[in-house]
Scaffold this active site. Structure first.
Site, PDB file in Angstrom:
ATOM      1  N   SER A  96       0.833  -1.197   0.000  1.00 10.36           N
ATOM      2  CA  SER A  96       0.000   0.000   0.000  1.00 10.36           C
ATOM      3  C   SER A  96       0.874   1.256   0.000  1.00 10.36           C
ATOM      4  O   SER A  96       1.672   1.433  -0.917  1.00 10.36           O
ATOM      5  CB  SER A  96      -0.962  -0.062   1.192  1.00 10.36           C
ATOM      6  OG  SER A  96      -2.021   0.844   1.061  1.00 10.36           O
ATOM      7  N   ASP A 220      -9.899  -5.580  -4.281  1.00 10.04           N
ATOM      8  CA  ASP A 220      -9.405  -4.413  -3.540  1.00 10.04           C
ATOM      9  C   ASP A 220     -10.128  -3.156  -4.018  1.00 10.04           C
ATOM     10  O   ASP A 220      -9.968  -2.740  -5.164  1.00 10.04           O
ATOM     11  CB  ASP A 220      -7.897  -4.278  -3.759  1.00 10.04           C
ATOM     12  CG  ASP A 220      -7.236  -3.271  -2.829  1.00 10.04           C
ATOM     13  OD1 ASP A 220      -7.960  -2.459  -2.220  1.00 10.04           O
ATOM     14  OD2 ASP A 220      -5.996  -3.296  -2.728  1.00 10.04           O
ATOM     15  N   HIS A 248      -8.118  -5.421   0.034  1.00  7.32           N
ATOM     16  CA  HIS A 248      -6.893  -4.667   0.275  1.00  7.32           C
ATOM     17  C   HIS A 248      -5.953  -5.394   1.233  1.00  7.32           C
ATOM     18  O   HIS A 248      -4.738  -5.290   1.097  1.00  7.32           O
ATOM     19  CB  HIS A 248      -7.250  -3.289   0.819  1.00  7.32           C
ATOM     20  CG  HIS A 248      -6.099  -2.333   0.843  1.00  7.32           C
ATOM     21  ND1 HIS A 248      -5.422  -1.953  -0.300  1.00  7.32           N
ATOM     22  CD2 HIS A 248      -5.471  -1.688   1.870  1.00  7.32           C
ATOM     23  CE1 HIS A 248      -4.455  -1.107   0.011  1.00  7.32           C
ATOM     24  NE2 HIS A 248      -4.456  -0.935   1.319  1.00  7.32           N
TER      25      HIS A 248
END
Length: 302
Positions: A96, A220, A248
């Site tokens: 991320s 996601d 995610h």
């Protein structure tokens, strides 16, 4: 819990030690190094690697660090730690926001990296991702507390696959985790939320010459798999893997598949080994067993 005085910070990190080839793990917004301990660190150690996982600036005790909280300063911290521990060239994994930090490291200090893995990475923020970051910042600025049940449902909707949400036992486990495990908060995490604002790294990826694997998570909604594929399509020779039935938090929802993809990629590039490990056998890919949800420190988004 080792730490190092680097760039004006007391930089805290995990280090499994040993003489294995080093792998550095870099987490996302509001998440701490402890998130890796459940699945990725054990799998890497079992495969013979040494694992180093630092906390990004913005996480206490570095909530208000000198130089501010940007992709550039976070990448500089990462570079300083890699040099401090005499790791280069090493393997680096980012999730991320951590993927964007690793990207910045690749642009500015590519000689430190032998291979890189970007999980749920993006080169630029889309409309929904930007809205979530602004909402988090607005909530912090308001000073209003959020009921644990509301926080848990919001996180489940943002970070988990619909397949997990439709599994009664699994979703209850995750809701319990989100309700009772409060992540890092404060001005540093607020600043992390803004680190990608106005950033477009994509043109810089076209010039990279480091072996790269991008892993996208099919469900996601925070960072769509297409954003990870976009990076892989831009970097010459990069590989792309997309995993189904995970959101995610794909590395926590489907850790065996994530770890297998990462370890297979590492094994395909023995030339990325740290010089101190020259002559050692390349660790074989292994899969970690799938287990129950674990405590997640922070949002891990953006």
């Amino acid at each position: 819990m080792p730490s190092a005085s680097l760039n004006g910070l007391d930089l805290v990190y995990d280090d499994t030690g040993g003489d294995g080839e080093p792998v550095v793990l870099v987490n996302g917004t509001g998440a701490t190094r402890t998130t890796w301990r459940a699945h990725q660190t054990p799998a890497l150690v079992a495969a013979g690697y040494r694992v180093i996982a630092p906390d990004n600036r913005g996480i206490p005790p570095n909530a208000l660090p000198p130089g501010g909280i940007t992709l550039e300063t976070m990448a500089a911290d990462l570079a300083a730690l890699i040099e401090h521990l005499a790791l280069p060239p090493c393997r680096v994994v980012g999730f991320s926001l951590g993927a964007s930090v690793v990207g910045e490291l690749l642009f500015t200090r590519p000689e430190l990296v032998g291979q890189a893995v970007l999980m749920a990475g993006r080169a630029r923020v889309d409309a929904f991702g930007g809205a979530v970051s602004r909402a988090d910042a607005d909530l912090y600025d308001s000073g209003n507390p959020v009921p644990a049940s509301h926080r848990a449902v919001f996180q489940a909707l943002c970070y988990l696959s619909p397949h997990t949400l439709r599994d009664p036992a699994a979703v209850q486990d995750w809701l319990d985790v989100f309700a009772y495990a409060e992540g890092a908060t404060g001005p540093g995490v607020r600043a992390q939320n803004e680190a990608m604002a106005g950033v477009d790294q994509l043109p810089r990826y076209a010039a990279l010459d480091v072996p790269l694997l991008c892993i996208g998570f099919a469900d996601d909604v925070m960072i769509p798999a297409a954003a990870s594929r976009e990076i892989a399509d831009t970097v010459p020779g990069a590989r792309y893997t997309e995993l189904e039935r995970c959101g995610h938090y794909g590395h926590l929802e489907r850790p065996a598949e994530v770890n297998a993809a990462m370890l297979d990629f590492f094994a395909r590039h023995p030339e990325a080994a740290h010089p101190a490990a020259t002559g050692r056998a390349v660790p074989a890919p292994v899969s970690a067993p799938v287990s129950a949800p674990v405590s997640v420190s922070g949002r891990g988004a953006a």
